[in-house]
Motif scaffolding. Structure first.
Motif, PDB file in Angstrom:
ATOM      1  N   ASN A 299      63.862 -95.303-114.119  1.00  0.00           N
ATOM      2  CA  ASN A 299      64.376 -96.625-114.480  1.00  0.00           C
ATOM      3  C   ASN A 299      65.209 -97.186-113.323  1.00  0.00           C
ATOM      4  O   ASN A 299      66.064 -96.497-112.783  1.00  0.00           O
ATOM      5  N   LYS A 300      64.913 -98.452-112.937  1.00  0.00           N
ATOM      6  CA  LYS A 300      65.570 -99.054-111.760  1.00  0.00           C
ATOM      7  C   LYS A 300      67.090 -99.105-111.885  1.00  0.00           C
ATOM      8  O   LYS A 300      67.810 -99.163-110.903  1.00  0.00           O
TER       9      LYS A 300
ATOM     10  N   ASN B 171      80.534 -97.629-113.583  1.00  0.00           N
ATOM     11  CA  ASN B 171      79.828 -98.194-114.741  1.00  0.00           C
ATOM     12  C   ASN B 171      78.331 -97.952-114.660  1.00  0.00           C
ATOM     13  O   ASN B 171      77.595 -98.288-115.573  1.00  0.00           O
ATOM     14  N   HIS B 172      77.872 -97.372-113.555  1.00  0.00           N
ATOM     15  CA  HIS B 172      76.432 -97.160-113.382  1.00  0.00           C
ATOM     16  C   HIS B 172      75.963 -95.915-114.127  1.00  0.00           C
ATOM     17  O   HIS B 172      76.723 -94.964-114.305  1.00  0.00           O
TER      18      HIS B 172
ATOM     19  N   GLY C  58      70.683 -84.931-113.413  1.00  0.00           N
ATOM     20  CA  GLY C  58      71.218 -83.878-112.543  1.00  0.00           C
ATOM     21  C   GLY C  58      72.425 -84.320-111.735  1.00  0.00           C
ATOM     22  O   GLY C  58      72.985 -83.524-110.968  1.00  0.00           O
ATOM     23  N   ARG C  59      72.809 -85.596-111.893  1.00  0.00           N
ATOM     24  CA  ARG C  59      73.989 -86.111-111.157  1.00  0.00           C
ATOM     25  C   ARG C  59      75.090 -86.366-112.168  1.00  0.00           C
ATOM     26  O   ARG C  59      74.989 -87.305-112.971  1.00  0.00           O
ATOM     27  N   PHE C  60      76.125 -85.545-112.157  1.00  0.00           N
ATOM     28  CA  PHE C  60      77.209 -85.698-113.124  1.00  0.00           C
ATOM     29  C   PHE C  60      78.552 -85.377-112.463  1.00  0.00           C
ATOM     30  O   PHE C  60      78.598 -84.928-111.304  1.00  0.00           O
ATOM     31  N   GLU C  61      79.637 -85.610-113.210  1.00  0.00           N
ATOM     32  CA  GLU C  61      80.984 -85.573-112.633  1.00  0.00           C
ATOM     33  C   GLU C  61      81.357 -84.171-112.120  1.00  0.00           C
ATOM     34  O   GLU C  61      80.964 -83.163-112.710  1.00  0.00           O
TER      35      GLU C  61
ATOM     36  N   LYS D 185      81.291 -96.532-105.913  1.00  0.00           N
ATOM     37  CA  LYS D 185      81.186 -96.637-107.373  1.00  0.00           C
ATOM     38  C   LYS D 185      80.528 -97.946-107.820  1.00  0.00           C
ATOM     39  O   LYS D 185      79.948 -98.013-108.892  1.00  0.00           O
ATOM     40  N   ASN D 186      80.647 -99.008-107.000  1.00  0.00           N
ATOM     41  CA  ASN D 186      80.242-100.335-107.467  1.00  0.00           C
ATOM     42  C   ASN D 186      78.781-100.665-107.198  1.00  0.00           C
ATOM     43  O   ASN D 186      78.124-101.263-108.032  1.00  0.00           O
TER      44      ASN D 186
END
Ligand SMILES: C[S@@+](CC[C@H](N)C(=O)[O-])C[C@H]1O[C@@H](n2cnc3c(N)ncnc32)[C@H](O)[C@@H]1O
Length: 228
Positions: free
Chosen positions: A2-3, A166-167, A172-175, A201-202
Protein backbone atom coordinates in the motif's frame (compact mmCIF):
# COMPACT_ATOMS: atom_id res chain seq x y z
CA UNK A 1 2.68 -2.65 -0.74
CA UNK A 2 0.00 0.00 0.00
CA UNK A 3 1.43 3.39 -1.10
CA UNK A 4 0.55 4.92 2.28
CA UNK A 5 2.57 2.35 4.21
CA UNK A 6 6.32 2.97 4.59
CA UNK A 7 8.11 -0.15 3.35
CA UNK A 8 9.14 -1.92 0.17
CA UNK A 9 8.38 -5.03 -1.88
CA UNK A 10 11.33 -7.25 -2.74
CA UNK A 11 12.13 -10.17 -5.05
CA UNK A 12 15.43 -11.21 -3.49
CA UNK A 13 15.34 -14.62 -5.22
CA UNK A 14 15.35 -12.96 -8.63
CA UNK A 15 18.83 -12.46 -10.09
CA UNK A 16 18.21 -9.10 -11.78
CA UNK A 17 16.31 -7.73 -8.76
CA UNK A 18 19.20 -8.74 -6.45
CA UNK A 19 21.81 -7.12 -8.73
CA UNK A 20 19.61 -4.00 -9.07
CA UNK A 21 19.27 -3.77 -5.26
CA UNK A 22 23.06 -4.08 -4.82
CA UNK A 23 23.65 -1.34 -7.44
CA UNK A 24 21.02 1.02 -5.97
CA UNK A 25 22.17 0.66 -2.38
CA UNK A 26 25.91 1.19 -2.55
CA UNK A 27 26.56 2.41 1.03
CA UNK A 28 26.06 6.13 1.66
CA UNK A 29 28.11 8.03 4.29
CA UNK A 30 25.25 7.55 6.83
CA UNK A 31 25.21 3.79 6.25
CA UNK A 32 28.99 3.67 6.54
CA UNK A 33 28.69 5.35 9.94
CA UNK A 34 26.35 2.49 10.96
CA UNK A 35 28.96 -0.01 9.70
CA UNK A 36 31.65 1.83 11.70
CA UNK A 37 29.52 1.73 14.84
CA UNK A 38 29.01 -2.04 14.47
CA UNK A 39 32.74 -2.48 13.80
CA UNK A 40 33.76 -0.51 16.90
CA UNK A 41 31.29 -2.45 19.11
CA UNK A 42 32.72 -5.75 17.84
CA UNK A 43 36.30 -4.57 18.36
CA UNK A 44 35.51 -3.47 21.93
CA UNK A 45 33.76 -6.72 22.88
CA UNK A 46 35.37 -9.74 21.23
CA UNK A 47 38.90 -11.02 20.62
CA UNK A 48 40.58 -10.21 17.31
CA UNK A 49 40.35 -13.86 16.13
CA UNK A 50 36.64 -14.26 16.90
CA UNK A 51 33.88 -15.58 14.70
CA UNK A 52 31.16 -13.20 13.48
CA UNK A 53 27.85 -14.28 11.91
CA UNK A 54 25.92 -11.86 9.68
CA UNK A 55 22.19 -12.39 9.14
CA UNK A 56 20.94 -11.44 5.66
CA UNK A 57 24.39 -10.66 4.24
CA UNK A 58 22.94 -9.47 0.89
CA UNK A 59 25.62 -8.07 -1.46
CA UNK A 60 28.27 -8.20 1.31
CA UNK A 61 28.83 -4.49 1.97
CA UNK A 62 28.96 -4.79 5.79
CA UNK A 63 31.01 -8.00 5.55
CA UNK A 64 33.56 -6.24 3.33
CA UNK A 65 33.82 -3.41 5.89
CA UNK A 66 34.36 -5.76 8.85
CA UNK A 67 36.64 -8.30 7.12
CA UNK A 68 38.96 -5.58 5.80
CA UNK A 69 39.24 -3.91 9.24
CA UNK A 70 39.71 -7.14 11.24
CA UNK A 71 42.33 -9.30 9.48
CA UNK A 72 42.04 -12.26 11.89
CA UNK A 73 38.31 -12.75 12.29
CA UNK A 74 36.30 -15.55 10.73
CA UNK A 75 33.01 -14.57 9.14
CA UNK A 76 29.84 -16.50 8.33
CA UNK A 77 27.22 -14.81 6.15
CA UNK A 78 23.69 -16.21 5.95
CA UNK A 79 21.08 -15.45 3.28
CA UNK A 80 18.15 -17.23 1.65
CA UNK A 81 18.79 -15.61 -1.74
CA UNK A 82 21.20 -17.51 -3.98
CA UNK A 83 21.64 -14.47 -6.28
CA UNK A 84 22.62 -12.34 -3.24
CA UNK A 85 25.05 -15.03 -2.03
CA UNK A 86 26.64 -15.08 -5.51
CA UNK A 87 27.08 -11.28 -5.45
CA UNK A 88 28.56 -11.42 -1.92
CA UNK A 89 30.90 -14.26 -2.90
CA UNK A 90 32.29 -12.21 -5.80
CA UNK A 91 32.71 -9.07 -3.68
CA UNK A 92 34.42 -10.97 -0.83
CA UNK A 93 36.61 -13.28 -2.95
CA UNK A 94 39.84 -11.99 -1.38
CA UNK A 95 38.60 -13.09 2.09
CA UNK A 96 37.50 -16.59 1.04
CA UNK A 97 39.81 -18.34 3.57
CA UNK A 98 38.05 -16.59 6.47
CA UNK A 99 34.54 -16.59 5.02
CA UNK A 100 31.70 -19.11 4.84
CA UNK A 101 28.46 -18.32 3.01
CA UNK A 102 25.41 -20.24 4.18
CA UNK A 103 22.20 -20.63 2.20
CA UNK A 104 19.43 -20.71 4.83
CA UNK A 105 16.10 -19.19 5.74
CA UNK A 106 16.57 -17.27 8.99
CA UNK A 107 13.03 -18.00 10.20
CA UNK A 108 12.52 -21.65 9.29
CA UNK A 109 15.98 -23.25 9.18
CA UNK A 110 18.00 -24.49 12.11
CA UNK A 111 21.09 -22.36 11.26
CA UNK A 112 21.73 -21.42 14.89
CA UNK A 113 22.82 -24.91 15.93
CA UNK A 114 24.90 -25.81 12.87
CA UNK A 115 28.14 -23.97 13.65
CA UNK A 116 31.28 -25.95 14.44
CA UNK A 117 32.93 -23.09 16.35
CA UNK A 118 31.84 -20.63 19.07
CA UNK A 119 30.05 -17.56 17.72
CA UNK A 120 31.17 -14.33 19.38
CA UNK A 121 29.04 -11.80 17.48
CA UNK A 122 25.78 -11.94 15.54
CA UNK A 123 25.24 -8.84 13.43
CA UNK A 124 22.83 -7.61 10.77
CA UNK A 125 21.90 -4.47 8.83
CA UNK A 126 18.78 -3.58 6.88
CA UNK A 127 17.62 -7.20 6.77
CA UNK A 128 15.45 -8.37 9.67
CA UNK A 129 12.57 -5.96 8.92
CA UNK A 130 12.13 -8.05 5.74
CA UNK A 131 11.01 -10.97 7.93
CA UNK A 132 7.66 -9.18 7.88
CA UNK A 133 6.27 -9.50 11.41
CA UNK A 134 7.29 -8.88 15.02
CA UNK A 135 6.77 -12.62 15.66
CA UNK A 136 9.30 -13.59 12.98
CA UNK A 137 11.82 -11.07 14.29
CA UNK A 138 11.35 -12.47 17.82
CA UNK A 139 12.06 -15.97 16.43
CA UNK A 140 15.31 -14.79 14.80
CA UNK A 141 16.36 -12.82 17.91
CA UNK A 142 15.86 -16.01 19.91
CA UNK A 143 17.90 -18.08 17.42
CA UNK A 144 20.65 -15.43 17.58
CA UNK A 145 20.74 -15.78 21.38
CA UNK A 146 21.03 -19.57 21.01
CA UNK A 147 23.83 -19.20 18.42
CA UNK A 148 25.97 -16.90 20.58
CA UNK A 149 28.56 -18.04 23.08
CA UNK A 150 28.38 -16.53 26.60
CA UNK A 151 29.52 -12.92 26.61
CA UNK A 152 28.82 -12.64 22.87
CA UNK A 153 27.36 -9.51 21.32
CA UNK A 154 24.26 -9.01 19.15
CA UNK A 155 24.00 -5.93 16.93
CA UNK A 156 21.06 -5.17 14.64
CA UNK A 157 21.13 -2.00 12.55
CA UNK A 158 17.69 -2.02 10.99
CA UNK A 159 14.70 0.02 9.91
CA UNK A 160 12.31 1.03 12.66
CA UNK A 161 9.13 3.03 13.08
CA UNK A 162 10.20 6.27 14.76
CA UNK A 163 8.33 7.27 17.92
CA UNK A 164 5.57 9.87 17.48
CA UNK A 165 5.06 9.54 13.73
CA UNK A 166 1.62 9.60 12.10
CA UNK A 167 2.72 7.36 9.24
CA UNK A 168 1.94 3.65 9.00
CA UNK A 169 4.96 1.34 8.59
CA UNK A 170 5.18 -2.24 7.26
CA UNK A 171 5.01 -5.01 9.91
CA UNK A 172 8.76 -5.55 10.27
CA UNK A 173 9.39 -1.87 11.06
CA UNK A 174 8.41 -1.04 14.63
CA UNK A 175 9.52 1.09 17.59
CA UNK A 176 12.91 0.52 19.28
CA UNK A 177 11.08 0.06 22.61
CA UNK A 178 9.41 -3.11 21.28
CA UNK A 179 12.75 -4.47 20.02
CA UNK A 180 14.25 -3.90 23.48
CA UNK A 181 11.26 -5.59 25.16
CA UNK A 182 11.77 -8.68 22.95
CA UNK A 183 15.53 -8.86 23.54
CA UNK A 184 14.94 -8.58 27.30
CA UNK A 185 12.30 -11.33 27.20
CA UNK A 186 14.74 -13.67 25.43
CA UNK A 187 17.33 -13.14 28.19
CA UNK A 188 19.83 -10.72 26.66
CA UNK A 189 21.57 -8.44 29.15
CA UNK A 190 21.05 -4.70 28.84
CA UNK A 191 19.52 -4.42 25.38
CA UNK A 192 19.74 -0.80 24.22
CA UNK A 193 19.32 1.37 21.18
CA UNK A 194 22.81 2.84 20.79
CA UNK A 195 22.13 5.18 17.87
CA UNK A 196 19.41 6.41 15.50
CA UNK A 197 20.10 7.19 11.83
CA UNK A 198 18.33 9.41 9.29
CA UNK A 199 15.25 9.96 11.46
CA UNK A 200 12.43 11.56 9.44
CA UNK A 201 8.97 11.43 11.04
CA UNK A 202 7.01 13.75 8.74
CA UNK A 203 7.91 12.72 5.21
CA UNK A 204 9.82 9.42 5.49
CA UNK A 205 11.12 7.30 2.60
CA UNK A 206 11.64 3.51 3.01
CA UNK A 207 15.43 4.07 3.21
CA UNK A 208 15.25 6.38 6.25
CA UNK A 209 14.69 5.75 9.97
CA UNK A 210 17.04 3.03 11.15
CA UNK A 211 18.51 2.24 14.53
CA UNK A 212 21.37 0.22 15.95
CA UNK A 213 20.26 -2.17 18.70
CA UNK A 214 22.85 -3.81 20.91
CA UNK A 215 22.54 -6.66 23.44
CA UNK A 216 24.90 -9.03 25.24
CA UNK A 217 24.37 -12.71 25.97
CA UNK A 218 24.44 -13.61 29.64
CA UNK A 219 27.90 -14.15 31.13
CA UNK A 220 28.27 -17.09 33.52
CA UNK A 221 29.99 -16.03 36.74
CA UNK A 222 32.13 -18.80 38.23
CA UNK A 223 30.62 -20.25 41.40
CA UNK A 224 32.80 -19.72 44.48
CA UNK A 225 32.90 -22.06 47.45
CA UNK A 226 31.64 -20.38 50.60
CA UNK A 227 33.54 -21.32 53.77
CA UNK A 228 31.72 -20.67 57.04
C1 LIG B 1 17.53 -5.32 2.15
S1 LIG B 1 18.75 -6.58 1.92
C2 LIG B 1 20.08 -6.00 2.97
C3 LIG B 1 21.36 -6.63 2.65
C4 LIG B 1 22.55 -6.27 3.55
N1 LIG B 1 22.35 -6.72 4.91
C5 LIG B 1 22.87 -4.80 3.52
O1 LIG B 1 22.70 -4.11 4.53
O2 LIG B 1 23.32 -4.32 2.45
C6 LIG B 1 18.04 -7.89 2.94
C7 LIG B 1 18.72 -9.23 2.77
O3 LIG B 1 18.13 -10.15 3.69
C8 LIG B 1 17.86 -11.37 3.04
N2 LIG B 1 16.72 -12.03 3.68
C9 LIG B 1 15.46 -11.55 3.80
N3 LIG B 1 14.67 -12.44 4.42
C10 LIG B 1 15.45 -13.51 4.71
C11 LIG B 1 15.21 -14.78 5.34
N4 LIG B 1 14.00 -15.13 5.81
N5 LIG B 1 16.25 -15.63 5.48
C12 LIG B 1 17.48 -15.32 5.00
N6 LIG B 1 17.76 -14.15 4.39
C13 LIG B 1 16.76 -13.25 4.24
C14 LIG B 1 17.58 -10.98 1.59
O4 LIG B 1 17.77 -12.04 0.68
C15 LIG B 1 18.56 -9.84 1.38
O5 LIG B 1 19.80 -10.28 0.91
Amino acid sequence: MNKNVIGADHEFHDESFAQGWADRFVPTPERISLFNLILSEIQCTVKTDSCVVELGIGPGYLANHILSAMPNINYIGIDFSQPMLAIASKRLRQYSKRLALVWADLIHDNWQSNFNQPIHAVISTWALHDLGTQGNIFTVYDKSYQALTEGGIFLNGDFIKPDKTNHAFEGGRFETGKHIEMLNKIGFINPTCIELFEIEKNNPTPAQNYACLKAIKFVLVAKQAIHI
